[in-house]
Design a protein around this motif. Structure first.
Motif, PDB file in Angstrom:
ATOM      1  N   ASP A   1       0.827  -1.213   0.000  1.00 44.77           N
ATOM      2  CA  ASP A   1       0.000   0.000   0.000  1.00 44.77           C
ATOM      3  C   ASP A   1       0.860   1.261   0.000  1.00 44.77           C
ATOM      4  OD1 ASP A   1       0.978  -0.006   2.579  1.00 44.77           O
ATOM      5  OD2 ASP A   1      -0.948  -0.421   3.528  1.00 44.77           O
ATOM      6  N   ALA A   2       2.182   1.099   0.017  1.00 42.52           N
ATOM      7  CA  ALA A   2       3.079   2.257   0.089  1.00 42.52           C
ATOM      8  C   ALA A   2       4.325   1.992  -0.741  1.00 42.52           C
ATOM      9  CB  ALA A   2       3.481   2.513   1.541  1.00 42.52           C
ATOM     10  N   CYS A   3       4.720   3.002  -1.515  1.00 43.43           N
ATOM     11  CA  CYS A   3       6.001   2.932  -2.232  1.00 43.43           C
ATOM     12  C   CYS A   3       6.758   4.219  -1.986  1.00 43.43           C
ATOM     13  CB  CYS A   3       5.792   2.719  -3.728  1.00 43.43           C
ATOM     14  SG  CYS A   3       7.343   2.746  -4.653  1.00 43.43           S
ATOM     15  N   LEU A   4       7.867   4.085  -1.285  1.00 45.13           N
ATOM     16  CA  LEU A   4       8.766   5.220  -1.034  1.00 45.13           C
ATOM     17  C   LEU A   4       9.762   5.305  -2.188  1.00 45.13           C
ATOM     18  CD1 LEU A   4      10.241   7.345   0.764  1.00 45.13           C
ATOM     19  CD2 LEU A   4      11.243   5.425   2.013  1.00 45.13           C
ATOM     20  N   ILE A   5       9.902   6.493  -2.743  1.00 44.46           N
ATOM     21  CA  ILE A   5      10.822   6.723  -3.869  1.00 44.46           C
ATOM     22  C   ILE A   5      11.969   7.599  -3.358  1.00 44.46           C
ATOM     23  CG2 ILE A   5      11.048   7.722  -6.181  1.00 44.46           C
ATOM     24  CD1 ILE A   5       7.973   7.299  -6.476  1.00 44.46           C
ATOM     25  N   ASN A   6      13.166   7.047  -3.345  1.00 44.73           N
ATOM     26  CA  ASN A   6      14.347   7.772  -2.878  1.00 44.73           C
ATOM     27  C   ASN A   6      15.235   8.118  -4.070  1.00 44.73           C
ATOM     28  OD1 ASN A   6      14.081   7.710   0.001  1.00 44.73           O
ATOM     29  ND2 ASN A   6      14.654   5.544  -0.016  1.00 44.73           N
ATOM     30  N   ARG A   7      15.712   9.361  -4.120  1.00 42.09           N
ATOM     31  CA  ARG A   7      16.635   9.758  -5.189  1.00 42.09           C
ATOM     32  C   ARG A   7      17.981  10.147  -4.586  1.00 42.09           C
ATOM     33  NH1 ARG A   7      18.155  14.825  -7.956  1.00 42.09           N
ATOM     34  NH2 ARG A   7      18.662  14.287 -10.114  1.00 42.09           N
ATOM     35  N   TYR A   8      19.022   9.447  -5.049  1.00 41.60           N
ATOM     36  CA  TYR A   8      20.385   9.725  -4.619  1.00 41.60           C
ATOM     37  C   TYR A   8      21.131  10.388  -5.761  1.00 41.60           C
ATOM     38  CZ  TYR A   8      19.608   6.047  -1.075  1.00 41.60           C
ATOM     39  OH  TYR A   8      19.126   5.280  -0.048  1.00 41.60           O
ATOM     40  N   VAL A   9      21.808  11.502  -5.477  1.00 45.12           N
ATOM     41  CA  VAL A   9      22.780  12.046  -6.420  1.00 45.12           C
ATOM     42  C   VAL A   9      24.161  11.704  -5.852  1.00 45.12           C
ATOM     43  CG1 VAL A   9      21.258  13.861  -7.288  1.00 45.12           C
ATOM     44  CG2 VAL A   9      22.694  14.308  -5.277  1.00 45.12           C
ATOM     45  N   PRO A  10      25.233  11.809  -6.658  1.00 38.86           N
ATOM     46  CA  PRO A  10      26.552  11.462  -6.119  1.00 38.86           C
ATOM     47  C   PRO A  10      26.809  12.157  -4.781  1.00 38.86           C
ATOM     48  CG  PRO A  10      26.682  11.672  -8.482  1.00 38.86           C
ATOM     49  CD  PRO A  10      25.279  12.086  -8.098  1.00 38.86           C
ATOM     50  N   GLY A  11      27.292  11.388  -3.811  1.00 34.09           N
ATOM     51  CA  GLY A  11      27.550  11.890  -2.461  1.00 34.09           C
ATOM     52  C   GLY A  11      26.420  11.600  -1.488  1.00 34.09           C
ATOM     53  N   ALA A  12      25.193  11.419  -2.000  1.00 30.60           N
ATOM     54  CA  ALA A  12      24.057  11.157  -1.094  1.00 30.60           C
ATOM     55  C   ALA A  12      24.193   9.766  -0.484  1.00 30.60           C
ATOM     56  CB  ALA A  12      22.738  11.294  -1.838  1.00 30.60           C
ATOM     57  N   ARG A  13      23.685   9.608   0.724  1.00 30.93           N
ATOM     58  CA  ARG A  13      23.820   8.351   1.451  1.00 30.93           C
ATOM     59  C   ARG A  13      22.614   8.150   2.358  1.00 30.93           C
ATOM     60  NH1 ARG A  13      25.852   9.676   6.698  1.00 30.93           N
ATOM     61  NH2 ARG A  13      26.847   7.671   6.903  1.00 30.93           N
ATOM     62  N   MET A  14      22.540   6.930   2.914  1.00 30.46           N
ATOM     63  CA  MET A  14      21.489   6.646   3.902  1.00 30.46           C
ATOM     64  C   MET A  14      22.171   5.974   5.073  1.00 30.46           C
ATOM     65  SD  MET A  14      17.960   6.512   4.137  1.00 30.46           S
ATOM     66  CE  MET A  14      17.326   6.289   2.475  1.00 30.46           C
ATOM     67  N   SER A  15      22.163   6.620   6.220  1.00 27.86           N
ATOM     68  CA  SER A  15      22.870   6.033   7.362  1.00 27.86           C
ATOM     69  C   SER A  15      22.123   4.808   7.900  1.00 27.86           C
ATOM     70  CB  SER A  15      23.085   7.083   8.448  1.00 27.86           C
ATOM     71  OG  SER A  15      21.862   7.672   8.773  1.00 27.86           O
ATOM     72  N   LEU A  16      22.836   3.995   8.669  1.00 31.31           N
ATOM     73  CA  LEU A  16      22.264   2.740   9.174  1.00 31.31           C
ATOM     74  C   LEU A  16      20.967   3.001   9.925  1.00 31.31           C
ATOM     75  CD1 LEU A  16      25.213   0.619  10.643  1.00 31.31           C
ATOM     76  CD2 LEU A  16      23.876   0.148   8.577  1.00 31.31           C
ATOM     77  N   HIS A  17      19.950   2.225   9.596  1.00 28.69           N
ATOM     78  CA  HIS A  17      18.649   2.372  10.265  1.00 28.69           C
ATOM     79  C   HIS A  17      17.912   1.044  10.215  1.00 28.69           C
ATOM     80  CE1 HIS A  17      17.650   2.926   5.999  1.00 28.69           C
ATOM     81  NE2 HIS A  17      16.430   2.493   6.305  1.00 28.69           N
ATOM     82  N   GLN A  18      16.837   0.971  10.983  1.00 22.17           N
ATOM     83  CA  GLN A  18      15.883  -0.133  10.880  1.00 22.17           C
ATOM     84  C   GLN A  18      14.588   0.438  10.340  1.00 22.17           C
ATOM     85  OE1 GLN A  18      16.272  -0.940  15.169  1.00 22.17           O
ATOM     86  NE2 GLN A  18      16.322  -3.102  14.641  1.00 22.17           N
ATOM     87  N   ASP A  19      13.827  -0.373   9.592  1.00 24.48           N
ATOM     88  CA  ASP A  19      12.521   0.070   9.115  1.00 24.48           C
ATOM     89  C   ASP A  19      11.482  -0.385  10.131  1.00 24.48           C
ATOM     90  OD1 ASP A  19      14.177   0.581   6.930  1.00 24.48           O
ATOM     91  OD2 ASP A  19      12.524   0.299   5.537  1.00 24.48           O
ATOM     92  N   LYS A  20      11.000   0.563  10.936  1.00 21.42           N
ATOM     93  CA  LYS A  20      10.122   0.190  12.052  1.00 21.42           C
ATOM     94  C   LYS A  20       8.808   0.962  12.058  1.00 21.42           C
ATOM     95  CE  LYS A  20      12.797   0.287  15.901  1.00 21.42           C
ATOM     96  NZ  LYS A  20      13.303  -0.345  17.159  1.00 21.42           N
ATOM     97  N   ASN A  21       8.504   1.698  10.960  1.00 20.25           N
ATOM     98  CA  ASN A  21       7.301   2.522  10.965  1.00 20.25           C
ATOM     99  C   ASN A  21       6.087   1.810  10.381  1.00 20.25           C
ATOM    100  OD1 ASN A  21       9.593   5.013  10.126  1.00 20.25           O
ATOM    101  ND2 ASN A  21       8.519   4.982  12.079  1.00 20.25           N
ATOM    102  N   GLU A  22       6.274   0.555   9.943  1.00 19.14           N
ATOM    103  CA  GLU A  22       5.150  -0.186   9.366  1.00 19.14           C
ATOM    104  C   GLU A  22       4.374  -0.859  10.490  1.00 19.14           C
ATOM    105  OE1 GLU A  22       8.402  -0.624   8.465  1.00 19.14           O
ATOM    106  OE2 GLU A  22       8.269   0.866   6.862  1.00 19.14           O
ATOM    107  N   ARG A  23       3.073  -1.043  10.257  1.00 19.28           N
ATOM    108  CA  ARG A  23       2.211  -1.560  11.319  1.00 19.28           C
ATOM    109  C   ARG A  23       2.487  -3.034  11.595  1.00 19.28           C
ATOM    110  NH1 ARG A  23      -2.356  -3.971  11.418  1.00 19.28           N
ATOM    111  NH2 ARG A  23      -2.615  -3.877   9.159  1.00 19.28           N
ATOM    112  N   ASP A  24       2.745  -3.782  10.508  1.00 18.63           N
ATOM    113  CA  ASP A  24       2.826  -5.240  10.610  1.00 18.63           C
ATOM    114  C   ASP A  24       4.159  -5.694  10.008  1.00 18.63           C
ATOM    115  OD1 ASP A  24       2.516  -7.941  10.489  1.00 18.63           O
ATOM    116  OD2 ASP A  24       0.752  -7.926   9.182  1.00 18.63           O
ATOM    117  N   TYR A  25       5.007  -6.299  10.821  1.00 19.17           N
ATOM    118  CA  TYR A  25       6.318  -6.737  10.323  1.00 19.17           C
ATOM    119  C   TYR A  25       6.264  -8.079   9.609  1.00 19.17           C
ATOM    120  CZ  TYR A  25       8.163  -3.060  13.396  1.00 19.17           C
ATOM    121  OH  TYR A  25       8.434  -1.880  14.009  1.00 19.17           O
ATOM    122  N   ALA A  26       5.074  -8.664   9.491  1.00 20.55           N
ATOM    123  CA  ALA A  26       4.977  -9.975   8.828  1.00 20.55           C
ATOM    124  C   ALA A  26       5.226  -9.862   7.325  1.00 20.55           C
ATOM    125  CB  ALA A  26       3.614 -10.598   9.080  1.00 20.55           C
TER     126      ALA A  26
END
Ligand code: MD6
Ligand code: FE
Length: 218
Positions: free
Chosen positions: A120-145
């Motif tokens: 029901d959700a699609c996150l679209i991330n755009r990286y240009v050179p130099g962009a990064r995503m630091s270490l994280h957990q995905d915990k905002n979803e209601r159901d981890y199943a």
């Protein structure tokens, strides 16, 4: 007439499936056959809901620009991370999830052993050179199943797949144009991130990497 049997055999190969952990897979090139339909659909989404660098609860502006499609979209601001049915920039619903994207995600999930994935959700991330995503957990979803299906387009990235603790060692996985990663189950809460994108120009996507993550968020 000479038949190029090697070329034909290569075309007939199913996409390669690499297992990174118990329930984490990379399906190499899985998205490539969908791109002719997917890329124009994504252009429409981004025209209706422009990519935007959002602010974290800690007050940092993310190096990655993002937008969403689907009935829920992931957002962040000083108040926190959350899924919302409205785009905060326009107060309008997010653009609908394109059918081809839902089908691609369902087929990828099934190929990794997760039946009946219904995002029901699609996150679209755009990286240009130099962009990064630091270490994280995905915990905002209601159901981890439900699993997460992650599609990489454009410039190559090095994805860090860690463990249950932030300090656990991480695997560095190259993700290329058309690769699809699927993970869930026992691996659902692993820490992960993306190392700073290297300079380059991709022949289809230009000087950027686009990552799509599909989830059952609500
Ligand atoms: C990225 N992906 O590949 C960032 N999260 O650009 C993620 O943060 C991510 O790929 C959960 C599951 C799959 C992912
Ligand atoms: Fe994530």
């Amino acid at each position: 007439m000479t038949l190029n049997l090697f070329a034909e055999a290569e075309l007939a190969q199913p996409p390669r499936r690499e297992q990174l952990a118990t329930q984490t897979f990379v399906l190499r090139g899985f998205a490539l056959p969908w791109l002719q339909a997917l890329l124009p659909a994504l252009r429409q989404v981004v025209a209706a809901a422009p990519l935007r660098r959002m602010v974290t609860p800690g007050g940092f502006t993310m190096s990655v620009a993002l937008t969403n499609c689907g009935s829920l979209g992931w957002t962040t601001d000083r108040q926190g991370y959350r899924y919302s049915p409205l785009n905060p920039a326009t107060a309008q619903p997010w653009p609908a999830l394109p059918d081809c994207l839902r089908e691609l995600a369902q087929q990828a999930a099934a190929a990794a052993g997760f039946a009946d994935f219904n995002p029901d959700a699609c996150l679209i991330n755009r990286y240009v050179p130099g962009a990064r995503m630091s270490l994280h957990q995905d915990k905002n979803e209601r159901d981890y199943a439900a699993p997460i299906v992650s599609i990489s387009l454009g410039l190559p990235a090095l994805f860090q797949l860690g463990g249950a603790q932030r300090s656990d060692p991480s695997l560095k996985v190259p993700l290329l144009h058309g690769d699809v990663m699927v993970w869930g189950g026992v691996d659902r809460l692993r820490f992960h991130g993306v190392l700073p994108l290297k300079e380059g120009v991709h022949e289809v996507m230009g000087a950027q990497r686009i990552n799509l993550t599909l989830r059952q968020a609500g």
